[in-house]
Design a protein around this motif. Structure first.
Motif, PDB file in Angstrom:
ATOM      1  N   ALA A 140       0.829  -1.210   0.000  1.00 35.74           N
ATOM      2  CA  ALA A 140       0.000   0.000   0.000  1.00 35.74           C
ATOM      3  C   ALA A 140       0.860   1.256   0.000  1.00 35.74           C
ATOM      4  CB  ALA A 140      -0.926   0.009   1.217  1.00 35.74           C
ATOM      5  N   LEU A 141       2.052   1.147   0.572  1.00 35.05           N
ATOM      6  CA  LEU A 141       2.947   2.299   0.636  1.00 35.05           C
ATOM      7  C   LEU A 141       3.645   2.558  -0.690  1.00 35.05           C
ATOM      8  CD1 LEU A 141       4.659   1.523   4.073  1.00 35.05           C
ATOM      9  CD2 LEU A 141       2.938   3.287   3.648  1.00 35.05           C
ATOM     10  N   CYS A 142       3.840   1.518  -1.493  1.00 30.78           N
ATOM     11  CA  CYS A 142       4.684   1.597  -2.682  1.00 30.78           C
ATOM     12  C   CYS A 142       3.858   1.651  -3.965  1.00 30.78           C
ATOM     13  CB  CYS A 142       5.630   0.399  -2.723  1.00 30.78           C
ATOM     14  SG  CYS A 142       6.974   0.548  -3.912  1.00 30.78           S
ATOM     15  N   ALA A 143       4.265   2.527  -4.879  1.00 27.73           N
ATOM     16  CA  ALA A 143       3.613   2.628  -6.181  1.00 27.73           C
ATOM     17  C   ALA A 143       4.038   1.488  -7.083  1.00 27.73           C
ATOM     18  CB  ALA A 143       3.980   3.964  -6.841  1.00 27.73           C
ATOM     19  N   THR A 144       3.216   1.159  -8.049  1.00 28.74           N
ATOM     20  CA  THR A 144       3.593   0.159  -9.048  1.00 28.74           C
ATOM     21  C   THR A 144       4.873   0.611  -9.754  1.00 28.74           C
ATOM     22  OG1 THR A 144       1.269  -0.415  -9.401  1.00 28.74           O
ATOM     23  CG2 THR A 144       2.853  -1.062 -11.108  1.00 28.74           C
ATOM     24  N   GLY A 145       5.862  -0.269  -9.771  1.00 27.53           N
ATOM     25  CA  GLY A 145       7.157   0.075 -10.339  1.00 27.53           C
ATOM     26  C   GLY A 145       8.088   0.750  -9.355  1.00 27.53           C
ATOM     27  N   GLY A 146       7.577   1.055  -8.166  1.00 26.32           N
ATOM     28  CA  GLY A 146       8.394   1.697  -7.137  1.00 26.32           C
ATOM     29  C   GLY A 146       9.307   0.699  -6.445  1.00 26.32           C
ATOM     30  N   THR A 147      10.177   1.221  -5.608  1.00 30.33           N
ATOM     31  CA  THR A 147      11.214   0.413  -4.973  1.00 30.33           C
ATOM     32  C   THR A 147      11.136   0.528  -3.463  1.00 30.33           C
ATOM     33  OG1 THR A 147      12.692   0.766  -6.859  1.00 30.33           O
ATOM     34  CG2 THR A 147      13.702   0.009  -4.818  1.00 30.33           C
ATOM     35  N   VAL A 148      11.206  -0.623  -2.795  1.00 29.86           N
ATOM     36  CA  VAL A 148      11.339  -0.674  -1.340  1.00 29.86           C
ATOM     37  C   VAL A 148      12.775  -1.065  -1.013  1.00 29.86           C
ATOM     38  CG1 VAL A 148      10.642  -1.820   0.785  1.00 29.86           C
ATOM     39  CG2 VAL A 148       8.927  -1.266  -0.930  1.00 29.86           C
ATOM     40  N   LEU A 149      13.419  -0.286  -0.163  1.00 27.39           N
ATOM     41  CA  LEU A 149      14.751  -0.612   0.334  1.00 27.39           C
ATOM     42  C   LEU A 149      14.627  -0.895   1.825  1.00 27.39           C
ATOM     43  CD1 LEU A 149      15.094   2.126  -1.731  1.00 27.39           C
ATOM     44  CD2 LEU A 149      17.408   1.223  -1.666  1.00 27.39           C
ATOM     45  N   TRP A 150      15.171  -2.025   2.259  1.00 27.50           N
ATOM     46  CA  TRP A 150      15.001  -2.445   3.643  1.00 27.50           C
ATOM     47  C   TRP A 150      16.289  -3.067   4.156  1.00 27.50           C
ATOM     48  CZ3 TRP A 150      15.442  -7.806   4.274  1.00 27.50           C
ATOM     49  CH2 TRP A 150      15.302  -8.589   3.109  1.00 27.50           C
ATOM     50  N   THR A 151      16.386  -3.166   5.481  1.00 21.50           N
ATOM     51  CA  THR A 151      17.569  -3.764   6.091  1.00 21.50           C
ATOM     52  C   THR A 151      17.164  -4.782   7.144  1.00 21.50           C
ATOM     53  OG1 THR A 151      17.734  -2.033   7.783  1.00 21.50           O
ATOM     54  CG2 THR A 151      18.936  -1.673   5.717  1.00 21.50           C
ATOM     55  N   ARG A 152      18.035  -5.746   7.300  1.00 25.47           N
ATOM     56  CA  ARG A 152      17.878  -6.750   8.354  1.00 25.47           C
ATOM     57  C   ARG A 152      19.217  -7.463   8.482  1.00 25.47           C
ATOM     58  NH1 ARG A 152      14.965  -9.733  12.555  1.00 25.47           N
ATOM     59  NH2 ARG A 152      16.196 -11.631  12.694  1.00 25.47           N
ATOM     60  N   HIS A 153      19.710  -7.609   9.691  1.00 27.12           N
ATOM     61  CA  HIS A 153      21.001  -8.261   9.899  1.00 27.12           C
ATOM     62  C   HIS A 153      20.976  -9.700   9.383  1.00 27.12           C
ATOM     63  CE1 HIS A 153      19.558 -10.814  13.211  1.00 27.12           C
ATOM     64  NE2 HIS A 153      18.884  -9.749  13.645  1.00 27.12           N
ATOM     65  N   ARG A 154      22.138 -10.228   9.050  1.00 27.08           N
ATOM     66  CA  ARG A 154      22.246 -11.612   8.561  1.00 27.08           C
ATOM     67  C   ARG A 154      22.680 -12.586   9.645  1.00 27.08           C
ATOM     68  NH1 ARG A 154      21.373 -12.178   3.027  1.00 27.08           N
ATOM     69  NH2 ARG A 154      20.885 -14.256   3.834  1.00 27.08           N
ATOM     70  N   GLY A 155      22.600 -12.145  10.903  1.00 27.69           N
ATOM     71  CA  GLY A 155      22.919 -13.044  12.007  1.00 27.69           C
ATOM     72  C   GLY A 155      21.785 -14.021  12.275  1.00 27.69           C
ATOM     73  N   SER A 156      22.021 -14.945  13.177  1.00 26.70           N
ATOM     74  CA  SER A 156      21.014 -15.948  13.530  1.00 26.70           C
ATOM     75  C   SER A 156      19.962 -15.335  14.465  1.00 26.70           C
ATOM     76  CB  SER A 156      21.695 -17.131  14.219  1.00 26.70           C
ATOM     77  OG  SER A 156      20.748 -18.113  14.558  1.00 26.70           O
ATOM     78  N   PRO A 157      18.685 -15.552  14.183  1.00 20.57           N
ATOM     79  CA  PRO A 157      18.136 -16.263  13.020  1.00 20.57           C
ATOM     80  C   PRO A 157      18.131 -15.374  11.772  1.00 20.57           C
ATOM     81  CG  PRO A 157      16.339 -15.474  14.393  1.00 20.57           C
ATOM     82  CD  PRO A 157      17.606 -15.105  15.110  1.00 20.57           C
ATOM     83  N   ASP A 158      18.607 -15.921  10.669  1.00 21.31           N
ATOM     84  CA  ASP A 158      18.665 -15.161   9.423  1.00 21.31           C
ATOM     85  C   ASP A 158      17.299 -15.215   8.748  1.00 21.31           C
ATOM     86  OD1 ASP A 158      19.248 -13.880   7.112  1.00 21.31           O
ATOM     87  OD2 ASP A 158      20.787 -15.289   6.420  1.00 21.31           O
ATOM     88  N   LEU A 159      16.544 -14.136   8.904  1.00 21.81           N
ATOM     89  CA  LEU A 159      15.186 -14.084   8.357  1.00 21.81           C
ATOM     90  C   LEU A 159      15.144 -13.526   6.939  1.00 21.81           C
ATOM     91  CD1 LEU A 159      12.972 -12.826  11.328  1.00 21.81           C
ATOM     92  CD2 LEU A 159      13.048 -15.116  10.344  1.00 21.81           C
ATOM     93  N   VAL A 160      16.300 -13.129   6.402  1.00 18.94           N
ATOM     94  CA  VAL A 160      16.290 -12.467   5.096  1.00 18.94           C
ATOM     95  C   VAL A 160      15.633 -13.324   4.010  1.00 18.94           C
ATOM     96  CG1 VAL A 160      17.775 -11.608   3.234  1.00 18.94           C
ATOM     97  CG2 VAL A 160      18.156 -10.861   5.590  1.00 18.94           C
TER      98      VAL A 160
END
Length: 209
Positions: A140-160
């Motif tokens: 709902a926040l992003c337009a069609t063709g738009g881009t979401v940039l997000w972060t999340r650590h790669r430590g355990s548990p790695d949810l990426v």
């Protein structure tokens, strides 16, 4: 103990810190997204924007800077003032810094769907269930063709990998996702679906510490 989110930003001044490496990757991906954006006005929103270290320096010297209307939402007024000062110094008249709860959908109601959605420094501080809900709201926040940039650590548990699956389920395709070896935890997804209406008065997530 409650974390001091103003002091947390001190690591940006350390060239070898995880935050410095992460923001360098984010800035590179933001430039790519702006380079590839269609001509005309662009909208950007940043959730839990902190001091704006990712978006503001990129806009400051990017050819599309004057095309962008951006809203950075940050709860800590000290961080917000740093971001506001940086935007003013860069002459970014289209950048608004708001002190408020970035988890509330009402903070973005008049600026979505947006072409750039930054959810940085969020997924490592909220529950797995709230990550899933926030990804759902990104459609709902992003337009069609738009881009979401997000972060999340790669430590355990790695949810990426799981987060990538959740984005795919909401109509996003991956553009770039850092590997565990990169140790910076940056994801970029492009929305290929049609944005759903943004519900009013909803809290998308709560920090767990």
């Amino acid at each position: 103990m409650t974390r001091d989110w103003y002091a947390w930003h001190d690591d940006y001044a350390q060239p070898d810190s995880a935050l410095s490496r992460r923001v360098a990757e984010l800035r590179s991906r933001l430039r790519d997204a702006l380079d590839q954006a269609p001509p005309g006005p662009l909208r950007a929103i940043s959730l839990c924007a902190g001091q704006g270290h990712d978006l503001i320096p990129v806009l400051a010297d990017h050819p599309r800077r004057d095309d962008v209307t951006a809203r950075l939402v940050e709860l800590d007024p000290r961080n917000a003032e740093v971001a506001r000062t940086a935007a003013r110094a860069a002459g970014l008249a289209g950048v608004e810094v708001v002190v408020g709860d970035a988890a509330r959908t009402d903070a973005y109601a008049d600026l979505v769907p947006a072409d750039l959605v930054l959810v940085c420094g969020v997924f490592g501080n909220i529950s797995e269930a709230d990550i899933r809900v926030t990804v759902w709201h990104c459609a709902a926040l992003c337009a069609t063709g738009g881009t979401v940039l997000w972060t999340r650590h790669r430590g355990s548990p790695d949810l990426v990998p799981t987060i990538c699956d959740w984005f795919a389920a909401e109509g996003f395709e991956p553009v770039a996702v850092s590997t565990p070896a990169d140790r910076v935890g940056v994801g970029v997804h492009r929305f290929t679906g049609g944005p759903r209406p943004l519900p009013a008065g909803v809290t998308m997530f709560r920090f767990v510490r």
